[in-house]
Design an enzyme around this catalytic site. Structure first.
Site, PDB file in Angstrom:
ATOM      1  N   SER A 247     -24.869 -48.983 -34.179  1.00  0.00           N
ATOM      2  CA  SER A 247     -25.148 -47.586 -33.838  1.00  0.00           C
ATOM      3  C   SER A 247     -26.603 -47.336 -33.467  1.00  0.00           C
ATOM      4  CB  SER A 247     -24.749 -46.675 -35.005  1.00  0.00           C
ATOM      5  OG  SER A 247     -25.384 -47.088 -36.203  1.00  0.00           O
ATOM      6  N   ASP A 495     -29.638 -38.468 -43.288  1.00  0.00           N
ATOM      7  CA  ASP A 495     -29.517 -39.715 -42.530  1.00  0.00           C
ATOM      8  C   ASP A 495     -30.922 -40.162 -42.125  1.00  0.00           C
ATOM      9  OD1 ASP A 495     -29.157 -41.758 -40.707  1.00  0.00           O
ATOM     10  OD2 ASP A 495     -27.662 -40.707 -39.494  1.00  0.00           O
ATOM     11  N   HIS A 498     -30.657 -43.221 -38.397  1.00  0.00           N
ATOM     12  CA  HIS A 498     -30.637 -42.923 -36.959  1.00  0.00           C
ATOM     13  C   HIS A 498     -31.795 -41.998 -36.595  1.00  0.00           C
ATOM     14  CE1 HIS A 498     -26.467 -44.068 -38.076  1.00  0.00           C
ATOM     15  NE2 HIS A 498     -26.564 -44.754 -36.945  1.00  0.00           N
TER      16      HIS A 498
END
Length: 532
Positions: A247, A495, A498
């Site tokens: 990702s 998070d 990312h």
């Protein structure tokens, strides 16, 4: 008539001569002190008043201040070193609008040869004492030396060429500093790229500050090129560019799509998602920018592009053909694999059969051992199936996470939540949990590949500084935007893996851009050399 001699040694100077000599010596010492003082002052002026000074630039600051993150002291005496450290302790904050630009005109004459030798010796000792890579961008260690990735050729920085070198010789693109520059960053606007997913649109998802978008990377010895989307698309005409990996590579792929999409009319571009493969097509150039989901590069039980949140992860370390069939015929391949390895210190490896069986037989081995096996499988495939005359291969180093706030001196903070500034004023070694063993393994495997040169893009240390640029609570979880209750619990939901876009992955793509526009597969760039 004999004249008696004065008592004392033959040739003894008179008292008047002795006094004159003492005054002469005192004058000489005074001149020396004045020289050293002037030398120290000039050195401090050149280095922006200390070894760590960072300037916040606005659109009105035409003379942008670019200050190295590891300024070199030129004064050789102990007093000079003490003076530099004293001023450094009172350096202005990162966004100080009054930070003075680095001046190159106010330089004294060169010091005497013995002082030059002492300064060089002190500089060498300081470099030898540098921390492992990750402390600051550009640091190194014996077990994990940084790569000197040299991008040469093309035009200057202002013309979209590869890079503009300020000094003769090679340039370590990854050794430098983050500079706040509203006039040049971001390269595109979040609102101007409709292809961004909700996972990375932090401003749209409620983030209030946008300073994280306005930092650009400034190498110490050269300038990165201005990103020229038209030039890149001309290089990609009738070609395919593909990101392969997890990702974080998808994060970087979205960045690249936004960097180039504005050059195509709305009805001349399209995005098609088909399982593991996402294809962004620019019709006028017959070019594609693609992403292929393969978080471990080899086969795993996490290969489903939509349903892959599996805690008990397993891989087949020698099975790559299924994924690799999708990489054939691509002109620019950009690989990564890292974050999916960080779930456990050991990895379960399967040597046959299906992951869907109830009782899967597996071996459990150390993470770094399994990582090395996978990269050896990958490197053998690359060298057996890639034609370097047609295809350029790049490998992205590990993308750091920011879960451990004590690693940048904020033990009371909650991961990266509410961070708004890079860790540029933190003088100690950054400890954010990066697995440098995996970094070193990837570096060594790619360096050992001779038949097909692989360019190792070293984003790790410079990205460790950017604790401010993650999606935090302004993102998705299991396909849905975080609720107000979830946002209020950053310890569980933030998070810090990312990155917001626009943001740090845009800088990663500037390195990729430099490689693509400065070379062709027939004329490869120089090989990676160990950082000295």
């Amino acid at each position: 008539m004999r004249i008696p001699r004065r008592k004392g040694a033959v040739g003894m100077p008179s008292r008047r001569a002795q006094v004159a000599a003492v005054f002469a010596l005192a004058a000489l010492l005074g001149v020396s002190v004045l020289y050293d003082s002037a030398h120290i002052a000039a050195s401090l002026r050149r280095h922006g008043a200390g070894p760590r000074a960072y300037a916040k630039l606005s659109s009105s600051d035409d003379a942008a201040a670019v200050v190295s993150s590891a300024a070199r002291e030129e004064a050789s005496s102990a007093a000079a070193v003490a003076a530099v450290e004293a001023v450094s302790a009172h350096a202005p904050p990162a966004k100080g609008a009054d930070s003075a630009p680095v001046e190159g005109t106010d330089r004294p004459d060169d010091p005497p040869p013995h002082q030059q030798q002492e300064a060089k010796k002190a500089e060498a000792e300081a470099e030898a004492a540098a921390a492992k890579p990750g402390a600051t961008a550009g640091s190194s260690s014996q077990d994990a030396p940084l790569i000197e990735e040299v991008v040469q050729g093309g035009g200057g920085a202002g013309h979209g060429g590869a890079l503009e070198q300020r000094h003769e010789g090679t340039c370590d693109l990854y050794k430098g500093s983050w500079v706040y520059d509203e006039s040049r960053a971001p390269i595109y606007k979040e609102s101007g790229c409709s292809f961004l997913t909700e996972q990375v649109t932090c401003m749209r998802n409620g983030r209030r500050d946008d300073d994280y978008q306005k930092w650009r990377w400034q190498p110490d010895g050269c300038d990165l090129p201005n990103f020229d989307a038209k030039l890149l698309l001309e290089k990609l005409r009738n070609k395919r560019l593909m990101f392969v990996g997890d990702s974080l590579n998808r994060n970087q792929w979205e960045s690249m799509v936004c960097l180039v999409q504005a050059e195509a009319p709305w009805d001349k571009k399209s995005l098609v998602k088909n399982g593991s493969l996402n294809v962004f097509h620019l019709q006028e150039y017959n070019a594609t920018v693609e992403f292929y989901w393969a978080p471990f590069l080899v086969e795993s039980n996490s290969d489903d592009p939509d349903i892959h949140s599996i805690s008990d992860r397993m891989i087949k370390p020698t099975s790559i053909a299924k994924h690799a069939a999708n990489w054939q015929g691509v002109d620019y391949l950009i690989f990564n694999t890292y974050i999916w390895w960080m779930n456990t210190p050991q990895m379960k490896t399967v040597h046959g059969g299906s992951f869907s069986r109830k009782h899967v037989k597996y071996d459990e081995i150390e993470r770094v051992v399994a990582y090395r096996k996978v990269l050896k499988t990958w490197s053998r495939w690359v060298e057996a199936h890639i034609d370097p005359k047609r295809t350029t291969v790049l490998f992205m180093s590990v993308s750091p996470v920011h879960m451990q706030s004590e690693g940048w001196g904020s033990p009371n903070a909650v991961k990266c939540f509410s961070e708004t500034q890079p860790a540029i004023n933190y003088t100690k070694k950054l400890e954010v949990g990066t697995d440098w063993d995996l970094f070193t393994t990837a570096q060594r495997v790619t360096r050992s590949m001779k038949k097909v040169p692989v360019h190792f893009i070293n984003i790790t240390a410079l990205s460790e500084i950017r604790k401010d640029a993650h999606t935090s609570v302004h993102t998705l979880r299991q396909g849905k935007l975080l609720t107000a209750e979830q946002k209020a619990n950053p310890r569980k939901f933030a998070d810090c893996i990312h990155w917001c876009l626009p943001g740090v992955p845009d800088t990663w793509n500037e390195f990729v851009y430099g490689h693509i526009v400065s070379s062709t597969p027939q004329q490869q760039m120089p090989e990676d050399q160990p950082h000295r």
